[in-house]
Design a protein around this motif. Structure first.
Motif, short mmCIF file in Angstrom:
data_model
loop_
_atom_site.label_atom_id
_atom_site.label_comp_id
_atom_site.label_asym_id
_atom_site.label_seq_id
_atom_site.Cartn_x
_atom_site.Cartn_y
_atom_site.Cartn_z
N ALA A 249 -10.49 23.16 -30.10
CA ALA A 249 -11.55 23.27 -29.00
C ALA A 249 -11.48 22.05 -28.03
CB ALA A 249 -13.08 23.14 -29.50
N ASP A 250 -11.08 20.91 -28.59
CA ASP A 250 -10.93 19.42 -27.83
C ASP A 250 -9.56 19.68 -26.85
OD1 ASP A 250 -9.28 19.07 -29.83
OD2 ASP A 250 -10.33 17.51 -30.46
N GLY A 251 -8.47 20.63 -27.20
CA GLY A 251 -7.64 20.84 -26.59
C GLY A 251 -6.48 19.79 -27.18
N ARG A 252 -6.73 18.93 -27.90
CA ARG A 252 -5.83 17.78 -28.37
C ARG A 252 -4.99 18.10 -29.46
NH1 ARG A 252 -8.97 12.48 -29.22
NH2 ARG A 252 -9.95 13.88 -30.80
N THR A 253 -3.70 17.82 -29.39
CA THR A 253 -2.70 18.21 -30.57
C THR A 253 -2.99 17.44 -31.70
OG1 THR A 253 -1.08 19.33 -28.84
CG2 THR A 253 -0.28 18.51 -31.31
N MET A 254 -3.10 15.99 -31.33
CA MET A 254 -3.26 14.97 -32.46
C MET A 254 -4.59 15.20 -32.85
SD MET A 254 -1.61 11.94 -30.60
CE MET A 254 -1.69 10.72 -31.85
N ARG A 255 -4.89 15.18 -34.32
CA ARG A 255 -6.32 15.34 -34.72
C ARG A 255 -6.74 13.92 -35.30
NH1 ARG A 255 -7.63 18.40 -32.10
NH2 ARG A 255 -9.38 18.80 -33.51
N PRO A 256 -8.23 13.75 -35.07
CA PRO A 256 -8.56 12.51 -35.74
C PRO A 256 -8.88 12.93 -37.04
CG PRO A 256 -10.27 13.87 -34.32
CD PRO A 256 -8.72 14.46 -34.03
N ARG A 257 -9.08 11.72 -37.77
CA ARG A 257 -9.04 11.72 -39.08
C ARG A 257 -10.67 12.14 -39.33
NH1 ARG A 257 -8.09 6.22 -42.48
NH2 ARG A 257 -6.07 6.92 -42.04
N ILE A 258 -10.92 12.94 -40.51
CA ILE A 258 -11.71 13.52 -40.63
C ILE A 258 -12.94 12.51 -41.22
CG2 ILE A 258 -13.05 15.32 -42.09
CD1 ILE A 258 -10.73 16.85 -42.15
N PRO A 259 -14.10 12.39 -40.51
CA PRO A 259 -15.09 11.67 -41.13
C PRO A 259 -15.36 11.31 -42.52
CG PRO A 259 -15.81 12.37 -38.99
CD PRO A 259 -14.73 13.03 -39.53
N GLY A 260 -15.52 10.19 -43.17
CA GLY A 260 -15.81 10.08 -44.69
C GLY A 260 -14.56 10.65 -45.55
N THR A 261 -13.39 10.79 -45.11
CA THR A 261 -12.10 11.21 -46.00
C THR A 261 -11.25 10.05 -46.03
OG1 THR A 261 -11.08 11.89 -44.00
CG2 THR A 261 -12.62 13.71 -45.39
#
Length: 487
Positions: A249-261
């Protein structure tokens, strides 16, 4: 072919004795070898142990061929990598050598195996005189059972010991032989079939094409894209870094780290990383010190006749930075107009806003303090901290000395690590200062691992102990040594 050639009798090429069991064949081979015959051979339906010794067959030179080709392949791989990596296309990375033997071992090993395998295959064909398109033994009907239940021994007519009558008598007298058969040469033409000739010519032409194409590509330029027979190697369905992706949905290929993981196997105790004991059901401000003791506007320059703000005791620091009622500079107001001592913040901060409560700092470093830990802390301290705080922690590092020598107007001398408020500061707060910095000191959390930061904390405590330690805290053995040395 002429009629005379057709009427010519086939040429005898040898005699063949037939046996019903392997023991009889082995005994016959022994007897023929002792009689002096060397051009002999035996045929069995299955491998027969001891047949080589019985016939007197010498070891083959195939192992030496394999060894030679293997060594040549190893040197070929070594030379190829040296020329390409150290001469033609050298890679200069972080002062690493452009060529080293350990990094090239895998390719050398693979080429040794490749050349050895080729040597085995070609050497076996050459030593066995293969391929042979016609063998005279195949024209003997009895020989068809050589792959079933019969055993055969042959003597070539070209053997030095061969005598027609004597050789036949020898074979007739062998124990266990059931028949002696004359073997004649194959009268069919020795020329290769035409189909094989055509296939060989076609294969030769095809084999010449790749070198020609390589030569053309090497010595000529082209604006046409290169041939890409395996496109998956270059054109893959993957998400590259810093690109747009319609999948998310945010249009970015690079995914941020999932919070709390935390990645598997990378979990570290939060106390070790933050220096704070987590509170149940609450969140701690991990970068607490970044906003602490922020000087007032215009107060970052020390007075000409006074020490810098950070070198003063807490009470004096508060007096020098407390704003006046009419917003006039502190040095222009008489001392009696300063606010009462009870109105000053306890920690020496000049802040009118409500203070944020400090986190639950770790009192003592959560690591095992050993001699090796202190030595590691000393090394890291000397590398990162001593340039400003000095080797002894007095705030007189080379950088500070140089700044004072040049009379830099905005320079604030580093904190003396033997100041009273630092002596009582929890280890966790000192660790957080190293991690995130304070005032103009930058944080070193991205440069120094957590264990090394704690090691620096323990070394700083050791430095402070050199000024505050008492004789009672020194072990008796070391105290006696100091007394002997007169210290």
């Amino acid at each position: 072919m002429s009629e005379e050639a057709n009427n010519t009798e086939p040429k005898l090429i040898g005699l063949m004795a037939q046996f019903d069991d392997p023991d009889s064949l082995l005994a016959a081979c022994e007897k023929v070898r002792k009689a002096g015959y060397t051009k002999t051979d035996a045929y069995t339906p299955f491998p027969l142990h001891g047949i080589d010794e019985a016939l007197g067959i010498k070891p083959t030179i195939l192992p030496w061929i394999v060894l030679t080709l293997g060594v040549m392949g190893g040197f070929a791989g070594l030379g190829l990598q040296y020329v390409t990596n150290a001469d033609w296309y050298p890679f200069i990375i972080s002062a690493k050598p452009v060529w080293s033997l350990p990094a090239n071992i895998p390719v050398i090993f693979e080429l040794v195996i490749l050349h050895s395998a080729i040597a085995v295959f070609i050497g076996m064909l050459f030593l066995n005189k293969l391929p042979t398109f016609s063998n005279p033994l195949f024209r003997v009907p009895e020989f068809a059972r050589a792959t079933d239940d019969k055993f055969f021994l042959t003597i070539d007519v070209n053997d030095d010991k061969y005598k027609p009558n004597k050789t036949r008598e020898l074979l007739d007298g062998l124990i266990g032989q059931t028949d002696v058969i004359e073997v004649f040469e194959d009268p069919s033409p020795a020329e290769l079939p035409k189909i094989i000739k055509f296939v060989g010519i076609a294969a030769t032409v095809v084999a010449v094409v790749p070198p020609i194409l390589l030569w053309r590509a090497y010595y000529q330029t082209s604006t046409v894209p290169r041939i890409n027979p395996i496109r998956d190697m270059d054109v893959q369905l993957r998400g590259d870094t810093q690109t747009i992706s319609p999948v998310f949905a945010d249009g970015r290929t690079m995914r941020p780290r999932i919070p709390g993981t935390v990645a598997r196997g990378e979990w570290v105790d939060p106390i070790m990383l933050t220096g704070i004991v987590p509170e149940i059901g609450g969140e701690q401000n991990v970068i607490f010190l970044q906003e602490e003791d922020t000087p007032e506007e215009g107060a970052d320059k020390p007075a000409e006749d006074e020490k810098p703000a950070e070198d003063k005791p807490a009470a004096e620091e508060a007096e020098g930075q407390q704003p006046m009622a009419d917003d006039a500079p502190a040095e222009d107001k008489p001392a009696e107009e300063a606010p009462a001592a009870e109105e000053k913040p306890a920690d020496g901060e000049a802040a009118a806003e409500p203070e944020e409560p400090e986190p639950n700092w770790v009192k003592i470093a959560p690591i095992s303090v050993t001699k090796a830990t202190l030595e590691r802390g000393r090394q890291r301290y000397n590398i990162y901290c001593s340039v400003c705080h000095g080797l002894a922690g007095d705030g007189d590092g080379l950088v500070s000395q140089r700044a004072l020598q040049l009379e830099q107007p905005t320079w604030i001398p580093p904190t003396n690590l033997h100041t009273d408020y630092l002596l009582t500061q929890p280890d966790g707060k000192l660790y957080n200062t190293i991690t995130h910095g304070i005032r103009k000191m930058k944080g070193y959390g991205d440069q120094i691992p957590a264990e090394d930061r704690w090691a620096i904390v323990t070394y700083v405590r050791a430095l402070q102990k050199t000024r505050t330690g008492t004789p009672e805290e020194i072990p008796a053995v070391e105290m006696k040594e100091l007394e002997i040395k007169g210290q």
